[in-house]
Design a protein around this motif. Structure first.
Motif, PDB file in Angstrom:
ATOM      1  N   GLU A 291       0.894  -1.059  -0.055  1.00 34.18           N
ATOM      2  CA  GLU A 291      -0.111  -0.102  -0.091  1.00 34.18           C
ATOM      3  C   GLU A 291       0.751   1.287   0.093  1.00 34.18           C
ATOM      4  O   GLU A 291       1.911   1.282   0.728  1.00 34.18           O
ATOM      5  CB  GLU A 291      -0.859   0.000   1.191  1.00 34.18           C
ATOM      6  N   ILE A 292       0.558   2.345  -0.888  1.00 34.16           N
ATOM      7  CA  ILE A 292       1.279   3.675  -0.666  1.00 34.16           C
ATOM      8  C   ILE A 292       1.067   4.344   0.291  1.00 34.16           C
ATOM      9  O   ILE A 292      -0.297   4.645   0.815  1.00 34.16           O
ATOM     10  CB  ILE A 292       0.726   4.279  -2.255  1.00 34.16           C
ATOM     11  N   MET A 293       2.011   4.804   1.123  1.00 31.03           N
ATOM     12  CA  MET A 293       1.984   5.472   2.507  1.00 31.03           C
ATOM     13  C   MET A 293       2.597   6.774   2.133  1.00 31.03           C
ATOM     14  O   MET A 293       3.468   6.766   1.379  1.00 31.03           O
ATOM     15  CB  MET A 293       2.748   4.837   3.439  1.00 31.03           C
ATOM     16  N   ILE A 294       1.965   7.897   2.491  1.00 30.18           N
ATOM     17  CA  ILE A 294       2.350   9.270   2.228  1.00 30.18           C
ATOM     18  C   ILE A 294       2.436  10.005   3.451  1.00 30.18           C
ATOM     19  O   ILE A 294       1.561  10.242   4.066  1.00 30.18           O
ATOM     20  CB  ILE A 294       1.496   9.962   1.284  1.00 30.18           C
ATOM     21  N   LYS A 295       3.728  10.832   3.283  1.00 29.96           N
ATOM     22  CA  LYS A 295       3.948  11.992   4.188  1.00 29.96           C
ATOM     23  C   LYS A 295       4.460  13.261   3.666  1.00 29.96           C
ATOM     24  O   LYS A 295       4.846  13.216   2.487  1.00 29.96           O
ATOM     25  CB  LYS A 295       5.159  11.711   5.286  1.00 29.96           C
ATOM     26  N   GLY A 296       4.077  14.266   4.332  1.00 26.01           N
ATOM     27  CA  GLY A 296       4.490  15.628   3.711  1.00 26.01           C
ATOM     28  C   GLY A 296       3.512  16.559   4.097  1.00 26.01           C
ATOM     29  O   GLY A 296       2.449  16.604   4.262  1.00 26.01           O
ATOM     30  N   PRO A 297       4.072  17.911   3.698  1.00 22.54           N
ATOM     31  CA  PRO A 297       3.010  19.181   4.354  1.00 22.54           C
ATOM     32  C   PRO A 297       1.746  19.217   3.161  1.00 22.54           C
ATOM     33  O   PRO A 297       0.906  20.066   3.378  1.00 22.54           O
ATOM     34  CB  PRO A 297       3.829  20.346   3.944  1.00 22.54           C
ATOM     35  N   GLN A 298       1.667  18.568   2.138  1.00 21.12           N
ATOM     36  CA  GLN A 298       0.497  18.603   1.352  1.00 21.12           C
ATOM     37  C   GLN A 298      -0.650  17.853   1.731  1.00 21.12           C
ATOM     38  O   GLN A 298      -1.555  17.726   1.214  1.00 21.12           O
ATOM     39  CB  GLN A 298       0.887  18.408   0.048  1.00 21.12           C
ATOM     40  N   VAL A 299      -0.487  16.969   2.824  1.00 28.32           N
ATOM     41  CA  VAL A 299      -1.235  15.857   3.074  1.00 28.32           C
ATOM     42  C   VAL A 299      -2.540  16.561   3.928  1.00 28.32           C
ATOM     43  O   VAL A 299      -2.194  17.385   4.716  1.00 28.32           O
ATOM     44  CB  VAL A 299      -0.768  14.912   3.928  1.00 28.32           C
ATOM     45  N   PHE A 300      -3.722  16.277   3.693  1.00 32.33           N
ATOM     46  CA  PHE A 300      -4.875  17.089   4.057  1.00 32.33           C
ATOM     47  C   PHE A 300      -4.912  16.959   5.565  1.00 32.33           C
ATOM     48  O   PHE A 300      -4.269  16.042   6.237  1.00 32.33           O
ATOM     49  CB  PHE A 300      -6.071  16.205   3.676  1.00 32.33           C
ATOM     50  N   SER A 301      -5.627  17.690   6.311  1.00 29.13           N
ATOM     51  CA  SER A 301      -5.739  17.702   7.804  1.00 29.13           C
ATOM     52  C   SER A 301      -6.615  16.830   8.567  1.00 29.13           C
ATOM     53  O   SER A 301      -6.333  16.300   9.608  1.00 29.13           O
ATOM     54  CB  SER A 301      -5.997  19.025   8.031  1.00 29.13           C
ATOM     55  N   GLU A 302      -7.769  16.310   7.824  1.00 28.15           N
ATOM     56  CA  GLU A 302      -8.719  15.650   8.340  1.00 28.15           C
ATOM     57  C   GLU A 302      -9.851  15.204   7.300  1.00 28.15           C
ATOM     58  O   GLU A 302     -10.088  16.126   6.512  1.00 28.15           O
ATOM     59  CB  GLU A 302      -9.172  16.360   9.725  1.00 28.15           C
ATOM     60  N   TYR A 303     -10.740  14.376   7.771  1.00 28.03           N
ATOM     61  CA  TYR A 303     -11.935  14.125   7.127  1.00 28.03           C
ATOM     62  C   TYR A 303     -12.834  14.894   8.053  1.00 28.03           C
ATOM     63  O   TYR A 303     -12.968  14.625   9.175  1.00 28.03           O
ATOM     64  CB  TYR A 303     -12.276  12.528   6.991  1.00 28.03           C
ATOM     65  N   TRP A 304     -13.763  15.597   7.266  1.00 28.29           N
ATOM     66  CA  TRP A 304     -14.761  16.546   7.980  1.00 28.29           C
ATOM     67  C   TRP A 304     -15.629  15.790   8.911  1.00 28.29           C
ATOM     68  O   TRP A 304     -16.226  15.146   8.394  1.00 28.29           O
ATOM     69  CB  TRP A 304     -15.665  17.412   6.864  1.00 28.29           C
ATOM     70  N   GLU A 305     -15.409  16.047  10.303  1.00 28.11           N
ATOM     71  CA  GLU A 305     -16.413  15.503  11.460  1.00 28.11           C
ATOM     72  C   GLU A 305     -16.421  13.967  11.334  1.00 28.11           C
ATOM     73  O   GLU A 305     -17.275  13.468  11.741  1.00 28.11           O
ATOM     74  CB  GLU A 305     -17.812  16.040  11.238  1.00 28.11           C
ATOM     75  N   GLU A 306     -15.166  13.480  10.822  1.00 32.99           N
ATOM     76  CA  GLU A 306     -14.768  12.124  11.093  1.00 32.99           C
ATOM     77  C   GLU A 306     -13.775  11.540  11.643  1.00 32.99           C
ATOM     78  O   GLU A 306     -12.755  11.081  11.235  1.00 32.99           O
ATOM     79  CB  GLU A 306     -14.884  11.332   9.629  1.00 32.99           C
ATOM     80  N   PRO A 307     -13.532  11.896  13.030  1.00 34.78           N
ATOM     81  CA  PRO A 307     -12.413  11.762  13.819  1.00 34.78           C
ATOM     82  C   PRO A 307     -11.894  10.135  13.810  1.00 34.78           C
ATOM     83  O   PRO A 307     -10.623   9.986  13.576  1.00 34.78           O
ATOM     84  CB  PRO A 307     -12.502  12.368  15.101  1.00 34.78           C
ATOM     85  N   GLU A 308     -12.793   9.281  13.745  1.00 31.05           N
ATOM     86  CA  GLU A 308     -12.500   7.962  13.820  1.00 31.05           C
ATOM     87  C   GLU A 308     -11.770   7.416  12.648  1.00 31.05           C
ATOM     88  O   GLU A 308     -10.736   6.870  12.594  1.00 31.05           O
ATOM     89  CB  GLU A 308     -13.582   7.034  14.410  1.00 31.05           C
ATOM     90  N   ILE A 309     -12.448   7.888  11.521  1.00 30.66           N
ATOM     91  CA  ILE A 309     -12.094   7.614  10.061  1.00 30.66           C
ATOM     92  C   ILE A 309     -10.551   8.184   9.861  1.00 30.66           C
ATOM     93  O   ILE A 309      -9.657   7.565   9.342  1.00 30.66           O
ATOM     94  CB  ILE A 309     -13.060   7.826   9.142  1.00 30.66           C
ATOM     95  N   THR A 310     -10.528   9.496  10.493  1.00 29.82           N
ATOM     96  CA  THR A 310      -9.262  10.286  10.078  1.00 29.82           C
ATOM     97  C   THR A 310      -8.102   9.458  10.832  1.00 29.82           C
ATOM     98  O   THR A 310      -7.074   9.275  10.337  1.00 29.82           O
ATOM     99  CB  THR A 310      -9.292  11.731  10.559  1.00 29.82           C
ATOM    100  N   LYS A 311      -8.332   9.184  12.001  1.00 27.14           N
ATOM    101  CA  LYS A 311      -7.577   8.409  13.021  1.00 27.14           C
ATOM    102  C   LYS A 311      -7.040   7.033  12.079  1.00 27.14           C
ATOM    103  O   LYS A 311      -5.807   6.828  12.131  1.00 27.14           O
ATOM    104  CB  LYS A 311      -7.963   7.889  14.252  1.00 27.14           C
ATOM    105  N   LYS A 312      -8.125   6.286  11.659  1.00 25.83           N
ATOM    106  CA  LYS A 312      -7.529   5.058  11.098  1.00 25.83           C
ATOM    107  C   LYS A 312      -6.971   5.261   9.722  1.00 25.83           C
ATOM    108  O   LYS A 312      -6.319   4.061   9.122  1.00 25.83           O
ATOM    109  CB  LYS A 312      -8.910   4.267  10.891  1.00 25.83           C
ATOM    110  N   SER A 313      -6.963   6.282   9.473  1.00 24.03           N
ATOM    111  CA  SER A 313      -6.376   6.603   7.796  1.00 24.03           C
ATOM    112  C   SER A 313      -4.735   6.746   7.869  1.00 24.03           C
ATOM    113  O   SER A 313      -4.120   7.097   7.102  1.00 24.03           O
ATOM    114  CB  SER A 313      -7.333   7.613   7.148  1.00 24.03           C
ATOM    115  N   PHE A 314      -4.282   7.079   9.116  1.00 27.12           N
ATOM    116  CA  PHE A 314      -2.986   7.256   9.360  1.00 27.12           C
ATOM    117  C   PHE A 314      -2.118   6.223  10.236  1.00 27.12           C
ATOM    118  O   PHE A 314      -2.935   5.529  11.096  1.00 27.12           O
ATOM    119  CB  PHE A 314      -2.807   8.658   9.892  1.00 27.12           C
ATOM    120  N   MET A 315      -1.007   5.801   9.859  1.00 29.09           N
ATOM    121  CA  MET A 315      -0.103   4.887  10.707  1.00 29.09           C
ATOM    122  C   MET A 315       1.015   5.570  11.149  1.00 29.09           C
ATOM    123  O   MET A 315       2.049   5.959  10.043  1.00 29.09           O
ATOM    124  CB  MET A 315       0.109   3.520   9.894  1.00 29.09           C
TER     125      MET A 315
END
Length: 494
Positions: free
Chosen positions: A344-368
């Motif tokens: 799976e492609i994993m990405i880091k950098g200043p261009q990566v979005f801040s969050e999924y709107w009002e989806e804190p759990e999905i946002t958390k699961k989307s990062f490792m």
């Protein structure tokens, strides 16, 4: 002041946008967007990240409104003109917008929807500044935009990007693709998608270049504009290149010669937003002498990987990480250190979005561990990344192997009788999934099972076990790879 806007002030009387045969300068853009920002503010000093939805066709007014929302401190929520009422209801309700701005043509059809959600609806031409006031100073860390994902596995999620994210995305492309203020680009991509907003619109406006807004893609209109203008940059999606090639094959010799020259003189032509079959890539080069630059991006990160502007552009590969972007491949939480192994492609950098709107759990699961999990599978092949497909859609898991639907499609498209194809996985008790293909054939040609079996076996023999290939249906004309019904017609081993 955000750099995008301070740059525009410096460009003054340079032409920024051509629309409906009228030219607008950067000064026109600055003045009009300031006026709209003051109108949106009304009695307020700062919109404080209030969500402002806007649904208007691509135009000079569209750009002024987008900038006006940002200058007033709002969060822009661009919506698709072609969205259904059900889709719009989800976007408006989910983003909790306070105001929807549209044109006169759409007021009536949207009024019932906005009334039901208690949202103010305003016509763009009716926005007037009550007083001239100083615009707020906007920090790059503030939210700028919510774009909705395509929602392949669930309801579309709102991707929140900050001004800093957007600036990082733009600057990476300015550097990588060597944008200059002398560039001229046609814009015909949707402006509720990251490709159109960043690549076609924001990059040229950042550097002081010129854009011609053509509206929604129409092959005749785009070809006419290419013949008339000296564009230097061209960016499109694979289906557009497919449509252009179809038209080109039917053109008379004189027009064909002029069009070839117009394409040949461009300094950069790009393809993205979906995989480009290497056969289409090669056909385009044969016709124009242009080697298309393929890149990889998504709503959450803008562009992340790209073939080089100077250097080898390899068909079927997306190249190397863009400036300030870090990429790795992971499988089951472990970084893959060797080539030719899917992960799976994993990405880091200043261009990566801040969050999924009002989806804190999905946002958390989307990062490792700080890495954004893209959901796309790739391999590193001779130093370049090659996309195998979306893990949930394009990767067929059969007999403990991960098979790329995109690679099978590319193999099938090399067959002279196949015009279009789409490959999917179908559930199977023995294999887990089996390969299914839907085909559109060229004109009245036919293809035998034996022929297709021989043609396809070259690819799947790499997996060293037999595979069942299913012809599930014939695609309707001009379907561009969409399967309407999975009705199995024939099956065979390859």
């Amino acid at each position: 002041m955000l750099k995008l806007f301070s740059n525009a002030q410096d460009y003054g009387e340079r032409i920024a946008i051509v629309y409906n045969n009228k030219s607008y300068t950067y000064k026109d853009l600055v003045d009009a967007s300031n006026h709209l920002a003051q109108s949106l503010l009304s009695e307020e000093n700062d919109l404080e990240e209030e969500r402002i939805g806007f649904l208007i066709p691509p135009s000079f007014d569209y750009v002024c409104l987008q900038w006006g929302i940002w200058k007033a401190g709002g969060v822009g929520v661009p919506l698709s003109i072609s969205a259904t009422e059900l889709e719009l209801n989800h976007f408006l309700k989910n983003s909790k917008i306070s105001v929807l701005i549209t044109n006169g043509e759409n007021i009536d059809r949207l009024k019932n929807l906005t009334d039901a959600l208690n949202i103010k609806i305003k016509e763009l031409n009716g926005l007037e500044a009550k007083q001239i006031k100083t615009l707020p100073n906007i920090s790059p860390k503030r939210k700028a935009m919510i774009l909705y994902t395509s929602g392949t596995t669930n309801k579309p999620k709102g991707v929140v990007s900050t001004h800093a994210n957007i600036e990082a995305q733009i600057c990476a492309l300015i550097k990588a693709w060597e944008w200059t203020r002398e560039d001229f680009i046609p814009l015909f991509l949707p402006l509720h998608h990251i490709h159109g907003i960043i690549n076609s619109l924001s990059c040229p406006l950042w550097i002081g270049a010129k854009i011609e807004i053509l509206g929604a893609f129409e092959v005749e209109n785009v070809i006419h504009s290419i013949l008339k203008n000296k564009y230097s940059v061209f960016t499109a999606v694979p289906t557009i290149y497919f449509s252009l090639l179809e038209k080109i094959e039917k053109m008379n010799e004189k027009d064909l010669g002029n069009l070839k020259m117009s394409f040949k003189e461009m300094r950069l032509m790009m393809s993205g937003s979906a995989a480009l079959a290497s056969e289409i890539h090669k056909k385009w080069t044969k016709f124009t002498d242009q080697i298309l630059l393929e890149r990889y991006g998504m709503t959450e990160v803008g562009m992340a990987i790209s073939n080089p502007f100077i250097g080898e552009r390899r068909p079927g590969s997306v190249g190397l990480p863009l400036p300030q972007v870090k990429i790795c491949l992971m499988d089951k939480g472990k970084v893959i250190e060797v080539e030719d192994t899917p992960g799976e492609i994993m990405i880091k950098g200043p261009q990566v979005f801040s969050e999924y709107w009002e989806e804190p759990e999905i946002t958390k699961k989307s990062f490792m561990n700080g890495w954004f999990k893209s959901g796309d599978v790739a391999i590193l092949e001779k130093g370049y990344y090659k996309i195998l497909g979306r893990d949930s859609v394009d990767i067929i898991k059969s007999g403990a192997y991960k098979i790329s639907a995109l690679e099978i499609e590319d193999t099938l498209l090399k067959h002279p009788s196949i015009k279009e194809c789409a490959v999917v996985g179908i559930e199977d008790k023995k294999w887990g999934e089996i390969v299914a293909v839907s085909l559109t054939l060229v004109d009245q040609e036919v293809i035998s099972i034996k022929d297709l079996q021989t043609w396809s076996s070259a690819f799947l023999s790499n997996y060293k076990i037999p595979r069942k290939m299913n012809i599930v249906s014939e695609l309707p004309k001009n379907s561009m790879g969409k399967i309407n019904k999975l009705e199995v017609k024939k099956s065979f081993l390859i």
